[in-house]
Design a protein around this motif. Structure first.
Motif, short mmCIF file in Angstrom:
data_model
loop_
_atom_site.label_atom_id
_atom_site.label_comp_id
_atom_site.label_asym_id
_atom_site.label_seq_id
_atom_site.Cartn_x
_atom_site.Cartn_y
_atom_site.Cartn_z
N ARG A 247 -17.32 -77.24 17.05
CA ARG A 247 -19.40 -77.06 17.03
C ARG A 247 -19.79 -77.08 15.97
O ARG A 247 -19.28 -77.14 14.50
CB ARG A 247 -19.48 -75.86 18.03
CG ARG A 247 -18.93 -74.94 18.77
CD ARG A 247 -19.62 -73.48 19.19
NE ARG A 247 -19.48 -72.80 18.77
CZ ARG A 247 -18.98 -71.80 17.95
NH1 ARG A 247 -17.72 -71.94 19.00
NH2 ARG A 247 -18.77 -70.79 17.10
N ASP A 249 -21.60 -75.34 14.33
CA ASP A 249 -21.68 -74.26 12.92
C ASP A 249 -20.20 -74.13 12.63
O ASP A 249 -20.01 -73.94 11.59
CB ASP A 249 -22.76 -73.11 13.61
CG ASP A 249 -21.89 -72.34 15.12
OD1 ASP A 249 -20.55 -73.00 15.57
OD2 ASP A 249 -22.13 -71.86 15.96
N GLU A 250 -19.65 -74.69 13.31
CA GLU A 250 -18.45 -74.60 12.52
C GLU A 250 -18.03 -75.57 12.05
O GLU A 250 -17.64 -75.77 10.69
CB GLU A 250 -17.15 -74.50 13.44
CG GLU A 250 -15.88 -74.86 13.22
CD GLU A 250 -15.20 -73.13 12.59
OE1 GLU A 250 -14.24 -73.42 11.79
OE2 GLU A 250 -16.14 -72.57 13.34
N TYR A 252 -19.95 -76.67 10.17
CA TYR A 252 -21.25 -76.24 9.06
C TYR A 252 -20.13 -75.88 7.78
O TYR A 252 -20.25 -75.53 6.88
CB TYR A 252 -22.67 -76.08 8.96
CG TYR A 252 -22.76 -74.76 7.57
CD1 TYR A 252 -23.17 -75.66 7.08
CD2 TYR A 252 -22.55 -74.14 7.88
CE1 TYR A 252 -24.04 -75.02 5.88
CE2 TYR A 252 -23.24 -72.60 6.94
CZ TYR A 252 -24.03 -73.58 6.45
OH TYR A 252 -24.56 -72.77 5.04
N ARG A 253 -19.61 -74.23 8.51
CA ARG A 253 -19.19 -73.32 8.00
C ARG A 253 -17.76 -74.21 7.17
O ARG A 253 -17.82 -73.18 6.19
CB ARG A 253 -18.12 -72.20 8.97
CG ARG A 253 -19.54 -70.93 9.40
CD ARG A 253 -19.02 -70.66 10.20
NE ARG A 253 -20.21 -70.22 11.36
CZ ARG A 253 -20.11 -69.52 12.07
NH1 ARG A 253 -19.29 -70.00 13.32
NH2 ARG A 253 -21.42 -68.93 12.79
N GLN A 295 -26.23 -82.99 16.81
CA GLN A 295 -26.25 -81.42 15.73
C GLN A 295 -25.15 -81.51 14.94
O GLN A 295 -25.41 -80.73 13.47
CB GLN A 295 -26.12 -80.21 16.75
CG GLN A 295 -26.85 -80.74 18.34
CD GLN A 295 -26.43 -79.67 19.55
OE1 GLN A 295 -25.52 -78.98 19.65
NE2 GLN A 295 -27.37 -78.57 19.82
N ALA A 299 -25.44 -80.17 10.88
CA ALA A 299 -24.87 -79.38 10.33
C ALA A 299 -24.50 -79.51 8.82
O ALA A 299 -23.77 -79.78 7.90
CB ALA A 299 -23.85 -78.91 10.79
N ARG A 302 -27.25 -80.44 6.03
CA ARG A 302 -27.12 -78.82 5.92
C ARG A 302 -26.52 -78.49 4.95
O ARG A 302 -27.01 -78.34 3.64
CB ARG A 302 -27.27 -77.42 7.23
CG ARG A 302 -27.67 -76.36 6.26
CD ARG A 302 -27.01 -75.21 7.83
NE ARG A 302 -27.01 -74.36 7.01
CZ ARG A 302 -26.68 -72.67 7.46
NH1 ARG A 302 -26.77 -73.75 9.35
NH2 ARG A 302 -27.29 -72.22 7.55
#
Length: 347
Positions: A247, A249-250, A252-253, A295, A299, A302
């Protein structure tokens, strides 16, 4: 890696080791594997050599390491290629003998879970090649993609600059390997939108470092094949995500954690592969796939904005799990010319 060692290139007719350092899927899906072997022989002139674990599912890390050693120690073997990826090659690394691999270095081709071995070789100073597996790219139904075949041929047989070019079409929807009808025609493709540039007003050149983002995150957690951040100052980072489709968000992390480690800001440029946006577990429709890719790009941007705001980035480069696939040298030179919108690698 100030003085990379570029292994001598093979010639048609030479022997090429075919290994499964990760998963022994050739034993479960012989059709794409045998097709890939035939193309290595018929289209590229290579005499392929298999090893005890090449078709063996469940081989131990020690057994797979032994096959790697045998291939590199054999003076008649002049290149090595992985059959496919997997998810546990990190367990093979502790069993590798660096002296054996250094004694007679050879061009190694693979990607995905083979990011482990690619970066291990890079830490030994040996240039290797992110791209082209026997089962996927060489075993592509219908025919190899011309862009993939041209890049692989150049990386396998030649040395010197090779310009990457955006593909006019691409695909990432697969068909089942256990159905013979899959191999009657080429995979479907859709129009490509070219590359997307961020901070593209620069010209940089550096040594390539990277691979599959998920595998790099595992290497960082296990503290394997990764040195102090400043070691990579001025290098060119290349990344891609796998069919596990992490995903946004993963993604990005992982990049955030690379930033917190002081790693992300070291690189002069980032080449981000087109996101794999379809799998048998997540068969997304066209609009969902477009949203997934967008997306993921957001990410990445970002993370760059927070940790490396001046870094140039190029998105949707054909360097990972989508089709076609271009070969990227791990430890070799990469030149990214933003104003001219050109990327040149040195094989």
């Amino acid at each position: 890696m100030t003085h990379p060692l570029r292994p001598a290139k093979p010639r048609p007719g030479d022997r090429m080791a075919v290994l499964s350092p990760s998963s022994g899927l050739p034993g479960l899906f012989p059709m794409p594997y045998e097709l890939g072997l035939r193309r290595l022989h018929d289209d590229f002139g290579m005499e392929t050599v298999e090893y005890p674990t090449t078709r063996k599912m469940g081989a131990t890390p020690q057994q797979r390491a032994a096959d790697i050693h045998a291939a590199f120690a054999d003076p008649t073997i002049r290149a090595v290629i992985a059959t496919i990826g997997g998810d546990d090659q990190i367990t093979v690394l502790p069993h590798l003998d660096a002296d054996v691999l250094r004694a007679d270095p050879k061009p190694f081709f693979g990607y995905s879970d083979n990011t482990n071995l690619l970066l291990f070789l890079r830490e030994l100073g040996i240039v290797s090649y992110h791209g082209c597996s026997v089962m996927v790219e060489l075993g592509r139904p219908g025919a190899m993609h011309p862009s993939t075949a041209d890049s692989f041929r150049a990386a396998l047989f030649t040395s010197g600059p090779y310009e990457l070019t955006p593909s006019s079409s691409y695909g990432d929807v697969n068909r089942p390997w256990d159905d013979p009808r899959t191999f009657d025609s080429e995979p479907e493709t859709e129009p490509g939108d070219g590359w997307s540039w961020h901070n593209g007003d620069q010209v940089v050149e550096g040594i390539g470092w990277g691979g599959s983002l998920e595998i790099i995150s595992w290497l960082l957690m296990a503290d394997r094949a990764v040195r102090a951040p400043e070691t990579y100052a001025g290098n060119v980072l290349f990344l891609e995500t796998t069919e596990e489709m992490p995903r946004a968000d993963e993604v990005y992390r992982i990049l955030r954690n690379m930033g917190e480690r002081g790693l992300l800001r070291q690189f002069s440029a980032l080449l981000m592969g087109r996101a794999k946006s379809w799998s048998f577990e997540q068969p997304l429709g066209p609009q969902e796939r477009e949203r997934f890719r967008r997306q993921q790009r957001e990410a990445v941007l970002r993370a760059l904005d927070e940790y490396a705001p001046g870094t140039m980035a190029v998105f949707d480069v054909d360097l990972g799990h989508t089709d076609p696939q271009l070969v990227i040298p791990v430890g070799g030179a990469i030149r990214v010319d933003g104003p001219a919108r050109r990327i040149t690698v040195t094989y």
